[in-house]
Design a protein around this motif. Structure first.
Motif, PDB file in Angstrom:
ATOM      1  N   GLY A 233       0.573  -1.143  -0.092  1.00  0.00           N
ATOM      2  CA  GLY A 233       0.148   0.143   0.356  1.00  0.00           C
ATOM      3  C   GLY A 233       0.530   1.117  -0.191  1.00  0.00           C
ATOM      4  N   MET A 234       1.737   0.651   0.617  1.00  0.00           N
ATOM      5  CA  MET A 234       3.228   2.694   0.594  1.00  0.00           C
ATOM      6  C   MET A 234       3.060   2.511  -0.463  1.00  0.00           C
ATOM      7  N   LEU A 235       3.858   1.480  -1.166  1.00  0.00           N
ATOM      8  CA  LEU A 235       4.753   1.563  -2.948  1.00  0.00           C
ATOM      9  C   LEU A 235       3.576   2.189  -3.709  1.00  0.00           C
ATOM     10  N   PHE A 236       2.151   1.650  -3.435  1.00  0.00           N
ATOM     11  CA  PHE A 236       1.503   2.304  -4.152  1.00  0.00           C
ATOM     12  C   PHE A 236       0.988   3.130  -4.197  1.00  0.00           C
ATOM     13  N   GLY A 237       1.255   3.897  -2.754  1.00  0.00           N
ATOM     14  CA  GLY A 237       0.611   4.849  -2.559  1.00  0.00           C
ATOM     15  C   GLY A 237       1.784   6.736  -3.132  1.00  0.00           C
ATOM     16  N   ALA A 238       2.912   5.585  -3.257  1.00  0.00           N
ATOM     17  CA  ALA A 238       4.570   6.299  -3.323  1.00  0.00           C
ATOM     18  C   ALA A 238       4.491   6.910  -5.405  1.00  0.00           C
ATOM     19  N   LEU A 239       3.991   6.272  -5.679  1.00  0.00           N
ATOM     20  CA  LEU A 239       3.899   6.378  -6.947  1.00  0.00           C
ATOM     21  C   LEU A 239       2.747   6.822  -7.157  1.00  0.00           C
ATOM     22  N   TRP A 240       1.638   7.156  -6.395  1.00  0.00           N
ATOM     23  CA  TRP A 240       0.543   7.946  -6.541  1.00  0.00           C
ATOM     24  C   TRP A 240       0.729   9.314  -5.714  1.00  0.00           C
ATOM     25  N   ALA A 241       1.592   9.615  -5.313  1.00  0.00           N
ATOM     26  CA  ALA A 241       1.824  10.843  -4.449  1.00  0.00           C
ATOM     27  C   ALA A 241       2.870  11.825  -5.595  1.00  0.00           C
ATOM     28  N   LYS A 242       3.583  10.714  -6.897  1.00  0.00           N
ATOM     29  CA  LYS A 242       4.482  11.563  -7.942  1.00  0.00           C
ATOM     30  C   LYS A 242       3.731  12.157  -8.683  1.00  0.00           C
ATOM     31  N   GLU A 243       2.772  10.854  -9.259  1.00  0.00           N
ATOM     32  CA  GLU A 243       1.929  11.489 -10.295  1.00  0.00           C
ATOM     33  C   GLU A 243       0.962  12.671  -9.478  1.00  0.00           C
ATOM     34  N   ALA A 244       0.400  12.707  -8.575  1.00  0.00           N
ATOM     35  CA  ALA A 244      -0.196  13.917  -7.821  1.00  0.00           C
ATOM     36  C   ALA A 244       0.449  15.140  -7.232  1.00  0.00           C
ATOM     37  N   TRP A 245       1.553  14.732  -6.984  1.00  0.00           N
ATOM     38  CA  TRP A 245       2.627  15.990  -6.469  1.00  0.00           C
ATOM     39  C   TRP A 245       3.491  16.284  -6.621  1.00  0.00           C
ATOM     40  N   GLY A 246       4.174  15.408  -8.103  1.00  0.00           N
ATOM     41  CA  GLY A 246       5.202  15.379  -8.468  1.00  0.00           C
ATOM     42  C   GLY A 246       6.993  14.706  -7.493  1.00  0.00           C
ATOM     43  N   THR A 247       6.599  13.817  -6.639  1.00  0.00           N
ATOM     44  CA  THR A 247       7.875  13.857  -5.398  1.00  0.00           C
ATOM     45  C   THR A 247       6.913  12.077  -4.927  1.00  0.00           C
ATOM     46  N   TYR A 248       7.504  11.128  -4.518  1.00  0.00           N
ATOM     47  CA  TYR A 248       7.339  10.232  -3.969  1.00  0.00           C
ATOM     48  C   TYR A 248       7.276  10.068  -2.428  1.00  0.00           C
ATOM     49  N   TRP A 249       8.009  10.698  -2.149  1.00  0.00           N
ATOM     50  CA  TRP A 249       7.165  11.194  -1.032  1.00  0.00           C
ATOM     51  C   TRP A 249       8.292  12.418  -0.123  1.00  0.00           C
ATOM     52  N   ALA A 250       7.564  13.425   0.605  1.00  0.00           N
ATOM     53  CA  ALA A 250       7.724  14.541   1.408  1.00  0.00           C
ATOM     54  C   ALA A 250       7.541  13.959   2.259  1.00  0.00           C
ATOM     55  N   TRP A 251       7.866  13.646   3.080  1.00  0.00           N
ATOM     56  CA  TRP A 251       7.708  13.898   4.645  1.00  0.00           C
ATOM     57  C   TRP A 251       6.320  14.827   5.473  1.00  0.00           C
ATOM     58  N   ASP A 252       5.273  14.491   5.015  1.00  0.00           N
ATOM     59  CA  ASP A 252       4.283  15.213   5.247  1.00  0.00           C
ATOM     60  C   ASP A 252       3.484  14.341   6.678  1.00  0.00           C
ATOM     61  N   PRO A 253       2.595  15.488   6.833  1.00  0.00           N
ATOM     62  CA  PRO A 253       2.201  14.539   8.247  1.00  0.00           C
ATOM     63  C   PRO A 253       1.484  13.089   7.908  1.00  0.00           C
ATOM     64  N   LYS A 254       0.577  12.799   7.367  1.00  0.00           N
ATOM     65  CA  LYS A 254      -0.148  11.845   6.670  1.00  0.00           C
ATOM     66  C   LYS A 254       1.124  10.689   6.496  1.00  0.00           C
ATOM     67  N   GLU A 255       2.202  10.735   6.185  1.00  0.00           N
ATOM     68  CA  GLU A 255       3.551  10.177   5.504  1.00  0.00           C
ATOM     69  C   GLU A 255       4.073  10.112   6.443  1.00  0.00           C
ATOM     70  N   THR A 256       4.718  10.854   7.607  1.00  0.00           N
ATOM     71  CA  THR A 256       5.253  10.315   8.825  1.00  0.00           C
ATOM     72  C   THR A 256       4.506   9.500   9.628  1.00  0.00           C
ATOM     73  N   TRP A 257       3.404   9.861   9.561  1.00  0.00           N
ATOM     74  CA  TRP A 257       2.375   8.552  10.387  1.00  0.00           C
ATOM     75  C   TRP A 257       2.523   7.183   9.934  1.00  0.00           C
TER      76      TRP A 257
END
Length: 263
Positions: free
Chosen positions: A179-203
């Motif tokens: 799920g986290m891997l799919f989320g990273a791919l989704w984030a790359k498409e939606a916001w241009g980065t795989y991981w940004a240490w957003d509060p949600k991503e941190t939790w």
């Protein structure tokens, strides 16, 4: 196919899933697979008919996403039952599915509530579906931990009982990772980065690491059973913060791209 017919398909599926859960307690294995399978087929038929009617996957509104939650919970329960024959797992998955079905029935206003553009990515569907599968299994591990901690006082926890928790966490954590891997791919498409240490991503990272610590300590038998159970409870609290608690954190409002007013 419209939402007007949802209650008919949903109640038929729930009756079948309930029959399957009852059969599990009665050790009638054939009936478990038959009843639960028929219920899944009925519910999937509604999803497919909605898909055909809408001419798109039903994943754009909150009501539509809850269809998938309701479908995959009993499926997860059936898979776990098939692997380990845990009699209670189908009762648990059926109750959770009933909650999501009830929300769709009693809150019809959410049926047409469109998700924001970022949530309409093709990666959103596998991300959500895999995560819900994981949450179902980790939720079952939490229920088992609570039972052993608070309803089995005075009796030592056996290795067989701990094995139940371990197996649920192993599979749940694996799907959490996907799920986290799919989320990273989704984030790359939606916001241009795989991981940004957003509060949600941190939790999400904290949750993933907490269950990994449990797996490591249990694999090497470096932790007492009751301590391991408390670790499971703590990990599940982190999971709740990651899932929906983030929406209520003042520090995340206006900062996190993952906080949505979903209703």
């Amino acid at each position: 196919m419209t939402w007007n017919y949802f209650i008919l398909f949903a109640l038929a599926a729930l009756l079948c899933w309930t029959a399957g859960a009852w059969a599990a307690w009665k050790q009638r294995t054939a009936l478990v697979y038959a009843a639960t399978g028929i219920g899944l087929a009925v519910f999937l038929a509604y999803i497919v008919l909605m898909w055909i009617t809408l001419e798109r996957p039903p994943l754009r509104t909150m009501g539509e996403t809850r269809l998938w939650y309701s479908f995959f919970l009993p499926l997860a329960g059936l898979i776990v039952y098939g692997r380990w024959k845990y009699k209670w797992i189908l009762t648990f998955s059926t109750l959770l599915a009933a909650v999501f079905i009830s929300v769709n029935i009693f809150k019809p206003e959410i049926h047409s509530k469109t998700l924001m553009p970022a949530l309409q990515s093709p990666w959103f569907a596998p991300h959500v579906i895999v995560y819900m599968f994981s949450y179902a299994l980790l939720g079952a591990a939490f229920v088992m931990a609570v039972y052993l901690l608070f309803f089995r006082k005075g009796r030592p926890v056996t290795e067989q009982e701990m094995d139940i928790c371990d197996n649920l966490v192993y599979v749940g954590w694996a799907f959490l990772t996907f799920g986290m891997l799919f989320g990273a791919l989704w984030a790359k498409e939606a916001w241009g980065t795989y991981w940004a240490w957003d509060p949600k991503e941190t939790w999400a990272a904290a949750t993933w690491l907490a269950y990994l610590v449990y797996i490591h300590l249990r694999h090497n038998r470096q932790i007492a059973p009751r301590t391991a159970l408390w670790l499971l409870v703590g990990s599940f609290v982190l999971l709740q913060m990651c899932w929906w608690g983030i929406n209520y954190l003042p520090s995340a409002r206006g900062v996190s791209v993952h906080t949505y007013n979903l209703g």
